[in-house]
Design an enzyme around this catalytic site. Structure first.
Site, mmCIF file in Angstrom:
data_model
loop_
_atom_site.group_PDB
_atom_site.id
_atom_site.type_symbol
_atom_site.label_atom_id
_atom_site.label_comp_id
_atom_site.label_asym_id
_atom_site.label_seq_id
_atom_site.Cartn_x
_atom_site.Cartn_y
_atom_site.Cartn_z
ATOM 1 N N HIS A 55 -53.298 5.190 -4.774
ATOM 2 C CA HIS A 55 -51.951 5.035 -4.197
ATOM 3 C C HIS A 55 -52.083 4.569 -2.744
ATOM 4 C CE1 HIS A 55 -47.668 6.802 -3.520
ATOM 5 N NE2 HIS A 55 -47.971 6.012 -2.504
ATOM 6 N N HIS A 57 -50.511 1.305 0.180
ATOM 7 C CA HIS A 57 -49.477 0.284 0.410
ATOM 8 C C HIS A 57 -50.095 -0.852 1.215
ATOM 9 C CE1 HIS A 57 -46.029 2.986 -0.699
ATOM 10 N NE2 HIS A 57 -46.944 3.885 -0.403
ATOM 11 N N GLN A 151 -38.165 0.342 -3.002
ATOM 12 C CA GLN A 151 -37.951 1.239 -1.852
ATOM 13 C C GLN A 151 -36.478 1.661 -1.702
ATOM 14 O OE1 GLN A 151 -40.413 1.982 1.343
ATOM 15 N NE2 GLN A 151 -38.960 3.592 0.840
ATOM 16 N N GLU A 212 -40.614 13.645 -3.747
ATOM 17 C CA GLU A 212 -41.301 13.657 -2.442
ATOM 18 C C GLU A 212 -40.306 14.173 -1.402
ATOM 19 O OE1 GLU A 212 -42.507 9.811 -1.017
ATOM 20 O OE2 GLU A 212 -43.800 10.637 0.537
ATOM 21 N N ASP A 308 -53.199 6.645 0.583
ATOM 22 C CA ASP A 308 -51.797 6.259 0.815
ATOM 23 C C ASP A 308 -51.663 5.454 2.113
ATOM 24 O OD1 ASP A 308 -49.042 6.030 0.550
ATOM 25 O OD2 ASP A 308 -48.667 8.142 0.203
HETATM 26 ZN ZN LIG Z 1 -47.030 5.938 -0.601
#
Ligand SMILES: [Zn+2]
Length: 423
Positions: A55, A57, A151, A212, A308
């Site tokens: 995971h 970005h 998003q 989250e 992440d």
């Molecule tokens: Zn993330």
């Protein structure tokens, strides 16, 4: 004749072995007597399968500070900063340059499989198109998966569904939903149903940004487990974060862990970003900012640890080291028991490989020659010191070498009575 022979390395807790490689594949592990076109002395280093980042970005990485630094450090300001960055700076070339830099940093440390989320709220798909190109560019040494990540929500934004379908047509490996960010609970459910329906239709992985949020009422995880079973997508489904679980009542935790186990989905935890972002709205005592990793692991759920965010509006730190994420995890999850270190190393290697659905993962005869050589006594030592891999092999080729750092200490003569062995 082998193409490459790596002499004298340690695998697992067995003794020292050699690895014979031909045409990118491990042909022999044991005593290798035949010569190789090239031979490397393994110096009794530990041979480990490569790290797997489950995971990340790549689209937001290395943008920290532009157009401005996240003043509060909070998630919602991070989203605002990112939206402005996207409008002002995001170009095809910009994404390619930053993504390749992250891939250089992480593959140098031994990450050879990577799953990146890509924000698809941009109608022109600038980041996605650039990352599809990056995927091709690096395919000879790293397997990069791309997950379309809405998003701004799938159902609450008018374009969400259309954007996701277009991303699938462009060629992503998987799709996502962010149910806890949808406007209502019902829209959250709908976003999950839509995501699973499209995943079935187009043969996609599902990777949900799930609960989250530090809210015991956020319960999308149970819906994910249920849809995973109904669709038979099971192990092709992963949830990241699941922070709300830290706030659930114990009876409900037992129920939900049973459902996770039955559905065979994977849980990905990102301790670096989770502990920085979560718990901000709690009064004291504050939570530890992480889901219930230890209980999930002990119940037999496949848990992976991810790095992440990396120098982004959401997280102003990050080195690309999965061992750093593991180091943070053992603290937050109270996993400092004797057996825990081996478990955490699995979370950033073989467990994470299951998340990505990697075939033939691991150091074994007949598998692709993907492995790293690292100076460490055991898993505990790896997590404690976080050494960098000295050699990284991808498909039988050396793609990175990092000589060990050596300090020359000259103060021993200044210490009266310093034992001779320390001189
Ligand atoms: Zn993330």
């Amino acid at each position: 004749m082998y193409d490459l022979v790596v002499k004298n390395v340690k695998i697992d807790k067995k003794g020292t072995v050699d690895i014979g490689i031909k045409e990118g594949v491990i042909k022999r592990i044991g005593k290798v007597n035949e010569p190789g076109s090239r031979e490397i002395e393994g110096m009794n280093l530990l041979a480990l399968p490569p790290y797997v980042e489950s995971h990340l970005h790549l689209d937001t990485a290395l943008t920290n500070g532009r157009p401005y630094r996240n003043q509060s450090g909070e998630l919602f300001e991070g989203i605002q900063v990112w939206n402005q960055y996207r409008e002002q700076y995001l170009t095809h070339e910009d994404v390619i340059k930053r993504a390749l830099e992250v891939i250089e940093i992480m593959s140098s440390q031994g990450v050879l499989y990577m799953r990146s989320m890509v924000d698809i709220s941009d109608p022109s798909f600038t980041a996605l198109k650039a990352l599809l190109e990056v995927k091709e560019k690096v395919a000879s040494f790293i397997d990069l998966q791309l997950i379309a990540f809405p998003q701004n929500g799938l159902v609450s934004s008018t374009e969400g569904e259309q954007q996701l379908k277009r991303a699938i047509e462009l060629g992503v490996d998987g799709i996502s939903a962010v149910p806890h960010l949808e406007a209502t609970r019902e829209k959250g459910f709908k976003s999950l149903e839509l995501c699973f329906q499209l995943a079935l239709q187009y043969d996609q992985f599902v990777h949900i940004f799930c609960d989250e949020i530090d809210d015991s009422q956020s319960r999308f995880l149970e819906v994910v487990t249920s849809l995973a079973m109904e669709s038979s997508l099971n192990e092709r489904v992963s949830v990241s974060h699941v922070n709300a679980m830290a706030y659930y009542e114990e009876a409900y935790v037992r129920k939900i862990i049973g459902q996770i186990k039955a559905s065979n989905i994977n849980v990905v935890t990102a301790p670096l970003i989770n502990c920085a972002m979560q718990g901000r709205f709690d009064s004291w005592p504050k939570g530890r900012g992480i889901t219930r990793v230890k209980e999930l692991h002990e119940s037999g759920v496949n848990v992976a640890v991810a790095h992440d965010d990396f120098l982004s509006p959401f997280y102003p730190l990050g080195t690309g080291s999965l061992l750093a994420a593991g180091h943070m995890l053992v603290h937050l999850a109270h996993m400092t028991g004797a057996e825990d270190f081996d478990a955490v190393i699995k979370m950033l290697t073989s467990n994470a490989a299951k998340v990505l659905g990697v075939n033939q993962y691991g150091i074994a005869e007949g598998n692709e020659a993907n492995f790293i050589l690292i100076r460490a006594k055991n898993a505990q030592d790896l997590i404690r010191r976080q050494p960098v891999a000295e050699f990284v092999f991808s498909k039988g080729r050396i793609i990175a070498e990092t000589p060990p750092q050596k300090t020359k200490w000259s103060a021993m003569d200044l210490v009266d009575g310093m034992p001779v062995q320390n001189k």
